[in-house]
Design an enzyme around this catalytic site. Sequence first.
Site, PDB file in Angstrom:
ATOM      1  N   ASP B  24       0.843  -1.197   0.000  1.00 61.84           N
ATOM      2  CA  ASP B  24       0.000   0.000   0.000  1.00 61.84           C
ATOM      3  C   ASP B  24       0.878   1.246   0.000  1.00 61.84           C
ATOM      4  OD1 ASP B  24      -2.283  -1.483   0.153  1.00 61.84           O
ATOM      5  OD2 ASP B  24      -2.929  -0.740   2.116  1.00 61.84           O
ATOM      6  N   LYS B  81      -7.723   0.886  -5.205  1.00 67.31           N
ATOM      7  CA  LYS B  81      -8.934   0.340  -4.570  1.00 67.31           C
ATOM      8  C   LYS B  81     -10.177   1.110  -4.974  1.00 67.31           C
ATOM      9  CE  LYS B  81      -6.690  -1.213  -0.268  1.00 67.31           C
ATOM     10  NZ  LYS B  81      -6.839  -2.661  -0.335  1.00 67.31           N
ATOM     11  N   ARG B 165      -6.650 -20.639   6.527  1.00 70.25           N
ATOM     12  CA  ARG B 165      -6.844 -22.032   6.983  1.00 70.25           C
ATOM     13  C   ARG B 165      -8.223 -22.554   6.606  1.00 70.25           C
ATOM     14  NH1 ARG B 165      -3.055 -24.650   9.781  1.00 70.25           N
ATOM     15  NH2 ARG B 165      -1.519 -23.465  10.973  1.00 70.25           N
ATOM     16  N   GLY B 214      -3.369  -7.490   7.942  1.00 72.63           N
ATOM     17  CA  GLY B 214      -2.737  -7.656   9.255  1.00 72.63           C
ATOM     18  C   GLY B 214      -1.301  -8.125   9.209  1.00 72.63           C
ATOM     19  N   SER B 236      -0.788  -1.374   6.010  1.00 71.53           N
ATOM     20  CA  SER B 236      -0.210  -0.375   6.898  1.00 71.53           C
ATOM     21  C   SER B 236       1.154  -0.809   7.419  1.00 71.53           C
ATOM     22  CB  SER B 236      -1.157  -0.153   8.074  1.00 71.53           C
ATOM     23  OG  SER B 236      -2.494  -0.144   7.619  1.00 71.53           O
TER      24      SER B 236
END
Lengths: 196, 294
Positions: B24, B81, B165, B214, B236
């Site tokens: 990003d 985006k 998963r 994340g 981020s």
Amino acid sequence: MRVGVLGLQGAVREHAASLSRLDIESCVVKRPEELDGVDGLILPGGESTTMSLLADGDFLGRLRAKAETGYPMFGTCAGMILLAREVDGRPSEAIGAIDIAVERNASGRQVDSFEATLDVEGIGDLFRAIFIRAPYIVRSGPDVTPMAWYDGSAVMARERNVLVCSFHPELTDDVRIHRYFVDMIEEGSQGRRLEG
Amino acid sequence: MAEKGTYRVKSGLAEMLKGGVIMDVTTADQARIAEAAGAVAVMALERVPADIRAQGGVARMADPTKVKEILGAVSIPVMAKVRIGHFAEAQVLQELGVDYIDESEVLTPADPAYHVNKWDFTVPFVCGARNLGEACRRLAEGAAMIRTKGEPGTGNVIEAVRHMRLMNEQIRAVLAAPAEELMTMAKELGAPYQMLLAIRDSGRLPVVNFAAGGIATPADAAMMMQLGCDGIFVGSGVFKSTDPENRASAIVRATTHYDDPKIIAEVSSGLGEAMSGIVIEEIPEHELMQTRGT
């Protein structure tokens, strides 16, 4: 025979799949020492800037030295950029094993990426070629044989042990170009045996 | 005759990004830093997810001026985006020449019920998914690449792990099931039946699946790659850390050498502070991004 696919980044498994359709064993090469176990190397499509950063000086030097000994290499798209002697008007700092100049992203941005049907000299006709933000060959040296053209630019070429193309044969089921490279490896090893 | 925008051309670009990191960026300078660190592409946006989360308000497509600056700053592919369902923002980005559109839950959704019909576009789309049903619905709408949703802007990898998963588990079940169970499976997953057939044909999800949401450290990237992701999105995680240049190139190396702990240890050393993270349970339910646009 075992063929390596440079596995730093990019369309690695597609090349392995093309080779497996030809019943040729392949393995992923991420470190310079892994070059010793393979008879030829495919440099896949991906991002050439990323790959040349990931292959540190030692790795690139090793590839350069290998290419000079007649070791067979086949670069598609980003792989072609790594193998070209000149990129975007400047001498290449990557491998520079084939006397061609390439222009990166010559086919434009992604919205201009396309499929087209090509004839390849010495291999066959009617290849469905997939061009993705593709580089074109804008100059080729006297020992280079251009093998395919699109829109006035060379998009595939060979100089002795080095084969390059702008498009992605590994994204189709057509394995004729991979077969040609496997034949190059066989011819090369026979040649080296005769000399020895 | 040249044929543009075919599905092979769209999904093919994603194949070329495999094993790489997409970062990003909010400015041309950040885009140049990402490229120099070895990113395979950059994602242009107005604010990174952590700031969107902190500042609130409606998050929209980036200003075209900014997108153009970033397009002009780097030679690697540029993604951008759009809000979920906002086909007019997507038309604008296609016109600007971006290489991939992310129809993203990070931005405020524009349509309460529907996603963009991505078959209408020449430019390819990537979409987020928490499970196989979501992934298959997005593919049936024309997406050419999938990523986990994770929980964006948290610096907390647990949701990306959960989504990856679950997706793997569901794909294994589809591959193992006898043919007569597939239709019921499609119904339960909320996945178009034809997409499940495509998964059985290819033995895997038929497009590239990246990890997102994340990822903040080289070890996070290595973990997601070992779980079977094809590559990494870092939102981020890079530019909210204290040393973006080194962290960016460390995550790039970790993604390539994900199975070599020696290299992960080496690149993880001396990187300074990672972004400060958020525990998922502390986020009020209405502020979760992953539940948008399912």
